[in-house]
Every structure is written in structure tokens, then in C-alpha cells.
Design a protein around this motif. Structure first.
Motif, short mmCIF file in Angstrom:
data_model
loop_
_atom_site.label_atom_id
_atom_site.label_comp_id
_atom_site.label_asym_id
_atom_site.label_seq_id
_atom_site.Cartn_x
_atom_site.Cartn_y
_atom_site.Cartn_z
N PHE A 11 109.82 82.93 67.72
CA PHE A 11 108.67 83.71 68.18
C PHE A 11 108.57 83.67 69.71
O PHE A 11 108.28 84.66 70.36
CB PHE A 11 107.37 83.17 67.57
CG PHE A 11 107.31 83.27 66.06
CD1 PHE A 11 108.27 83.98 65.34
CD2 PHE A 11 106.30 82.64 65.34
CE1 PHE A 11 108.22 84.05 63.96
CE2 PHE A 11 106.24 82.72 63.97
CZ PHE A 11 107.21 83.42 63.27
N ARG B 43 111.18 85.94 71.18
CA ARG B 43 110.83 87.37 71.10
C ARG B 43 109.77 87.71 72.15
O ARG B 43 109.83 88.78 72.78
CB ARG B 43 110.28 87.69 69.71
CG ARG B 43 111.33 87.69 68.61
CD ARG B 43 110.63 88.01 67.30
NE ARG B 43 111.49 87.84 66.15
CZ ARG B 43 111.03 87.68 64.92
NH1 ARG B 43 109.72 87.67 64.68
NH2 ARG B 43 111.86 87.55 63.90
N ARG C 82 102.64 98.57 76.15
CA ARG C 82 103.69 99.09 75.28
C ARG C 82 104.86 99.63 76.11
O ARG C 82 104.69 100.18 77.18
CB ARG C 82 103.12 100.23 74.44
CG ARG C 82 104.12 100.78 73.45
CD ARG C 82 103.59 102.02 72.77
NE ARG C 82 104.63 102.59 71.94
CZ ARG C 82 104.86 102.18 70.71
NH1 ARG C 82 104.12 101.24 70.18
NH2 ARG C 82 105.83 102.71 70.00
N ASP D 238 96.81 97.89 71.08
CA ASP D 238 97.65 96.86 71.70
C ASP D 238 98.49 96.13 70.65
O ASP D 238 99.69 95.90 70.85
CB ASP D 238 96.77 95.85 72.44
CG ASP D 238 96.26 96.43 73.75
OD1 ASP D 238 96.82 97.46 74.19
OD2 ASP D 238 95.30 95.86 74.31
N CYS D 239 97.86 95.76 69.55
CA CYS D 239 98.61 95.02 68.53
C CYS D 239 99.62 95.93 67.82
O CYS D 239 100.70 95.47 67.41
CB CYS D 239 97.67 94.36 67.52
SG CYS D 239 96.91 92.87 68.21
N HIS E 41 104.09 87.66 64.10
CA HIS E 41 105.55 87.56 63.88
C HIS E 41 105.87 87.51 62.39
O HIS E 41 106.85 88.12 61.94
CB HIS E 41 106.11 86.32 64.59
CG HIS E 41 106.23 86.49 66.07
ND1 HIS E 41 107.34 87.05 66.67
CD2 HIS E 41 105.37 86.19 67.07
CE1 HIS E 41 107.16 87.08 67.99
NE2 HIS E 41 105.98 86.56 68.26
N PRO F 51 98.32 90.83 73.72
CA PRO F 51 99.39 91.83 73.78
C PRO F 51 99.58 92.35 75.19
O PRO F 51 98.64 92.37 75.99
CB PRO F 51 98.88 92.96 72.87
CG PRO F 51 97.77 92.37 72.08
CD PRO F 51 97.18 91.31 72.94
N ALA G 18 105.28 97.11 67.11
CA ALA G 18 106.38 98.08 67.29
C ALA G 18 107.47 97.48 68.18
O ALA G 18 108.67 97.61 67.89
CB ALA G 18 105.84 99.37 67.91
N ASP G 19 107.06 96.79 69.25
CA ASP G 19 108.05 96.19 70.15
C ASP G 19 108.84 95.08 69.45
O ASP G 19 110.06 94.98 69.59
CB ASP G 19 107.35 95.59 71.38
CG ASP G 19 107.03 96.66 72.41
OD1 ASP G 19 107.42 97.83 72.20
OD2 ASP G 19 106.37 96.34 73.43
N LEU G 20 108.13 94.24 68.71
CA LEU G 20 108.82 93.14 68.03
C LEU G 20 109.80 93.68 66.98
O LEU G 20 110.90 93.15 66.81
CB LEU G 20 107.81 92.19 67.38
CG LEU G 20 106.92 91.42 68.36
CD1 LEU G 20 105.90 90.56 67.61
CD2 LEU G 20 107.75 90.54 69.30
N GLU H 278 111.28 96.52 67.18
CA GLU H 278 112.39 97.11 67.96
C GLU H 278 113.35 96.00 68.42
O GLU H 278 114.57 96.16 68.34
CB GLU H 278 111.80 97.86 69.17
CG GLU H 278 112.82 98.39 70.16
CD GLU H 278 113.55 99.64 69.69
OE1 GLU H 278 113.45 99.99 68.50
OE2 GLU H 278 114.26 100.23 70.52
N ARG I 30 110.33 90.34 75.08
CA ARG I 30 109.43 91.50 75.24
C ARG I 30 108.98 91.59 76.70
O ARG I 30 108.95 92.67 77.29
CB ARG I 30 108.23 91.36 74.31
CG ARG I 30 107.37 92.62 74.32
CD ARG I 30 106.19 92.49 73.37
NE ARG I 30 105.47 93.74 73.27
CZ ARG I 30 104.16 93.86 73.44
NH1 ARG I 30 103.42 92.79 73.69
NH2 ARG I 30 103.58 95.04 73.35
N ALA J 255 101.21 98.27 69.31
CA ALA J 255 102.31 98.32 70.27
C ALA J 255 103.15 97.04 70.20
O ALA J 255 104.39 97.09 70.25
CB ALA J 255 101.77 98.51 71.68
N LEU J 256 102.46 95.91 70.07
CA LEU J 256 103.18 94.63 69.98
C LEU J 256 104.08 94.61 68.74
O LEU J 256 105.27 94.26 68.83
CB LEU J 256 102.16 93.49 69.91
CG LEU J 256 102.74 92.10 69.63
CD1 LEU J 256 103.67 91.65 70.74
CD2 LEU J 256 101.62 91.07 69.44
N ILE K 271 114.70 100.01 73.36
CA ILE K 271 115.43 98.94 74.04
C ILE K 271 116.93 99.24 73.97
O ILE K 271 117.46 99.49 72.89
CB ILE K 271 115.14 97.58 73.38
CG1 ILE K 271 113.66 97.24 73.53
CG2 ILE K 271 116.01 96.49 73.98
CD1 ILE K 271 113.23 96.06 72.69
#
Lengths: 251, 202
Positions: B191, B194, B137, A33-34, A9, B134, A39-41, A43, B198, A36-37, B142
């Protein structure tokens, strides 16, 4: 091994030093995976910072306006009283009571339903809905006591509004009065059903919420009734029409 | 106890809280002063103009802080009634929008604190700092509406911190001061929010 949550974060928030940032960069280069994480956060942050405004319901201003006008009239009546130009006692009493009751809502007649057991002790929260057990009975009793207290507040306010509305309903035309009565019957039925559901399951949050929502709806309708009577008394047809337009038949 | 100890001074968020408000663009200081003055004199139409210019901004904040449109509407009504009563304290040192925003935020914070005291649901720490796991994806961006809906589903505590930080633009130090929590707790709550968002938005 993945970086810990805080580091990820902080990375997204650009709150890391150069060395820590480089370390995360190295990990991201080899971890889908990280990546992607992150990128999502990012977003979520981007969308959260660009959310649109919400438009308040149309009725909101009408209620604020009525409360303000009643408050102004209350003040004016008080000044009038002080200067010896007292209105009729009945009118003053009615107006003051109406103002107090309408403003009582804005003063915060609120109750937040919760289930027994939803109490955090330190960092260890007990599981919601566990009314049984050593602490459970105490929690259940506390929840019931809170709800009883909130219900009493609403019932007192509703009783006062009902007295005013019933005493002055002759001011209303029969069709409007019938619509109001029908709406009140529907709400009373909802209150009865919520009470029955609560008797069956006293700590049910949905049943508590349903009862409180029904009380709120009834108060709002009674406030509208009082405001409507007020406008009729003043001969303010436009104000009365505005209120009547918001009285939709229920059920 | 002094007033400043009872309630922290509302700082400007890092992202200007009133930025994007068409109200401030339309209503210049002179117009705002005139509206305030007329409202104080009992001109309800003037106050309605103030309401129309700022209600969406205040309602949006109230809904997001309270986590429900119903409570947001109650808060909106309370805030504007309070604003009407307190118009005399508006001196024009800041824009009318900023003055209203501060008043609204204070009111929302009082509501949040009162509810928190009742619910005692705020968890002060994140779970142990284990390695992060994680999840899959997302394939699509969003949608704003989806995020709005998911916001209302966040637990009390982390929702307010998220709204103040990620939506309103306050930094963690300011969020901590506003919510009466440590700066580190603000971070952990944001955190947590979020991570929950997610999961909700997958």
C-alpha cells in the motif's frame, strides 16, 4: 470522512467483504477525490501487471561466458594436474589466479552506500545525513569503516588483476594495449576525484557511490583485459575480437 | 536447522511467473533437457541458448527487486553462473524456465535480505491509520516506462513487496513468506509503495 488507506487498497484488491465493499461504494458515489484515488490505484495495478521485459545489456553474456570458460579451464587444468599431464607451472598459476579474480566479482563484491544516520531504530528512522550528535558520530564512523572495507576488497582484487594484466600485456597488439591504458587512466582519474570528494565529505552517499562505481568499472575493464589475453594465448581470434569490440575508448 | 527453515519454498505466483515468456513456448521439455545435458558436458553454446531464452525474464526480475539496472546486471551474471553450476540439480520436474525463475528469485531474495540487514531501512508498519488524504487525479494513463522508472525510486522494503505482489502476482501470504515478514506487513508495504508511486506519477 474518507475511508482509511487500508480499506481503499483492499477495495482495489477485491479483498473486502460485501458489507465493507458496499460501504466504500456508497462513499465513492459522493466523493470525487476517493473515486480518483481508486481509479489511480487500479491503473497502477493494471500497468504494474503488464510491464514489459527489460533486455539485459549485450556485454552481460560475454562476462558470464568468460567466467564459465575460465571456470571450465580451471577444472580441466585441475584434472590434468591430477592425471599427471600438468601444464607449465606459469600457465596454470596464471589461469587459476585469473579464474579466481574473475569469479570474485560474481561472488559479490558489493557495497551499498548509505549516509550516516540512515539507521532505523524500531519504527523511528533518524534523518539521513545527520552525522552530528550523540549517535551521529558512531554512524559516521561505521559508514566510513564499511566503505574502507569495501574499498580494500576492490583494491586487492584490482591489484591482482593489474599484476596479471601488466605481466602479460606483451600478448596484446599495441593499439589495443594503448586503448586499455587510456581507459584505465580515465578510470583512475575518476577514482582520484571520488576520493577527494569523500575526503571533503566522508558521509556523502553520492561520493561513496561514485568511488564504488569507479572501482567496479576498473575491475570490469581489467577482467576484460585478462579475458582478452586468455583468448590471445589460446589463439582464439573470434573470442578476442568479441572482447576488443566491447573496449570502447573512454574520456 | 533444516534447509527449508533457512529458505522458504518458492511458490508459484498467483499469476504464473513464466507466463508471457516466449522461452517456454519455444523450448519444449525435450529441447530443454538436451540443452541442459549439453551444457553440463561443457558446451557453452548450449548454455548461451538457455541464457538467450531466459535472460530478459531474469534480468527484469533482478532489476526490479534490486531497484537499479547496475545491480540487476550483477545479479543476472551471478544467477546464470549459479545456474550453470547447478544444472545437475535440474531434473525436469518443472520447466527449465520455472527452475531458473526459482533460482533467480532465491538469489534476489538473498540479495534483498543481505542489503536489508545492512541498511535496516525496512519500516515494519504504515503510518497511523488516519483518514486517507486523496491527491489530485491524474489526467492521462500511466505509461509503462514511467512506472518502471518510478519503481526504481521506491524505498527498499516496499519496492520488493510491490514487485512480488503487483508485478509478479504473488499473494500477500506468499510475499510475507518470501520476504520473511508478516502478511499484514506485506500489505502495508504494498500500500505504501502504491501511494508513493501515485505521488511520483502525478
Amino acid at each position: 470522512m474518507h475511508p482509511n488507506e487500508t480499506a481503499i487498497h483492499d477495495y482495489v484488491d477485491d479483498a473486502l467483504g460485501a458489507a465493507e465493499r458496499a460501504e466504500i461504494d456508497r462513499h465513492l458515489a459522493s466523493c470525487d477525490d476517493c473515486r480518483a484515488l481508486v481509479a489511480d490505484l487500479r491503473e497502477i495495478r493494471r500497468v504494474a501487471g503488464s510491464l514489459d521485459l527489460r533486455e539485459p545489456p549485450v556485454r552481460a553474456w560475454g562476462r558470464i561466458e568468460r567466467a564459465i570458460r575460465l571456470e571450465n579451464e580451471h577444472s580441466a587444468a585441475r584434472e590434468s594436474h591430477l592425471s599427471g599431464l600438468l601444464r607449465s607451472k606459469a600457465m596454470w598459476t596464471w589461469m587459476a589466479a585469473a579464474a579466481v579474480l574473475v569469479l570474485a566479482v560474481a561472488a559479490g563484491l558489493r557495497y551499498t552506500p548509505r549516509q550516516a544516520g540512515q539507521v532505523t531504530t524500531g519504527s523511528a528512522a533518524t534523518t539521513p545525513g545527520t552525522a552530528a550528535g550523540a549517535g551521529g558520530n558512531g554512524d559516521a564512523q561505521a559508514v566510513e569503516a564499511e566503505l574502507r572495507q569495501a574499498a580494500e576488497h576492490y583494491e586487492n582484487a584490482i591489484k591482482g588483476l593489474e599484476q596479471i594484466a601488466n605481466a602479460e600485456q606483451g600478448e596484446l597488439d599495441p593499439r589495443t594495449a594503448a586503448t586499455l591504458q587510456k581507459n584505465l587512466s580515465v578510470i583512475d582519474q575518476a577514482i582520484t576525484e571520488s576520493r577527494a570528494a569523500l575526503r571533503a565529505e566522508p558521509t556523502s552517499a553520492p561520493a561513496q557511490q561514485s568511488l564504488i562505481d569507479s572501482f567496479k568499472t576498473k575491475m570490469a575493464l581489467l577482467q576484460d583485459t585478462v579475458a582478452l589475453i586468455n583468448e590471445m594465448r589460446k589463439g582464439n581470434e573470434a573470442g578476442a575480437a568479441r572482447i576488443v569490440s566491447g573496449l570502447k575508448p573512454k574520456g | 536447522m533444516t534447509a527449508s527453515k533457512q529458505r522458504p519454498v518458492i511458490p508459484f505466483p498467483s499469476k504464473d511467473a513464466t507466463a508471457g515468456s516466449a522461452a517456454d513456448g519455444r523450448a519444449d521439455a525435450a529441447e530443454a533437457a538436451s540443452l541442459v545435458s549439453r551444457s553440463q558436458a561443457g558446451d557453452v553454446d548450449a548454455f548461451e541458448t538457455i541464457y538467450r531464452q531466459h535472460a530478459a525474464r531474469i534480468y527484469t526480475l533482478a532489476c526490479r527487486m534490486a531497484g537499479s539496472p547496475e545491480d540487476g546486471e550483477d545479479l543476472l551474471q551471478e544467477i546464470f553462473l549459479q545456474a550453470y553450476r547447478k544444472l545437475g540439480s535440474f531434473k525436469g520436474d518443472s520447466s527449465l524456465g520455472t527452475w531458473l525463475y526459482r533460482l533467480a528469485l532465491n538469489h534476489c531474495l538473498d540479495y534483498v535480505r543481505s542489503r536489508r540487514a545492512k541498511m535496516s531501512k525496512l519500516t515494519e508498519t504504515l503510518d497511523a491509520e488516519t483518514s486517507y488524504q486523496p491527491v489530485a487525479r491524474r489526467d492521462t494513463p500511466i505509461a509503462k516506462l514511467d512506472l518502471e522508472r518510478a519503481l526504481d525510486r521506491l524505498p527498499d522494503g516496499c519496492r520488493e513487496a510491490f514487485v512480488l505482489h503487483d508485478v509478479e502476482g504473488f499473494d500477500h501470504k506468499e510475499v510475507g513468506r518470501l520476504l520473511g515478514i508478516a502478511e499484514g506487513t506485506s500489505k502495508s508495504q504494498v500500500f505504501k509503495a502504491r501511494a508513493k508511486l501515485r505521488a511520483l506519477l502525478r
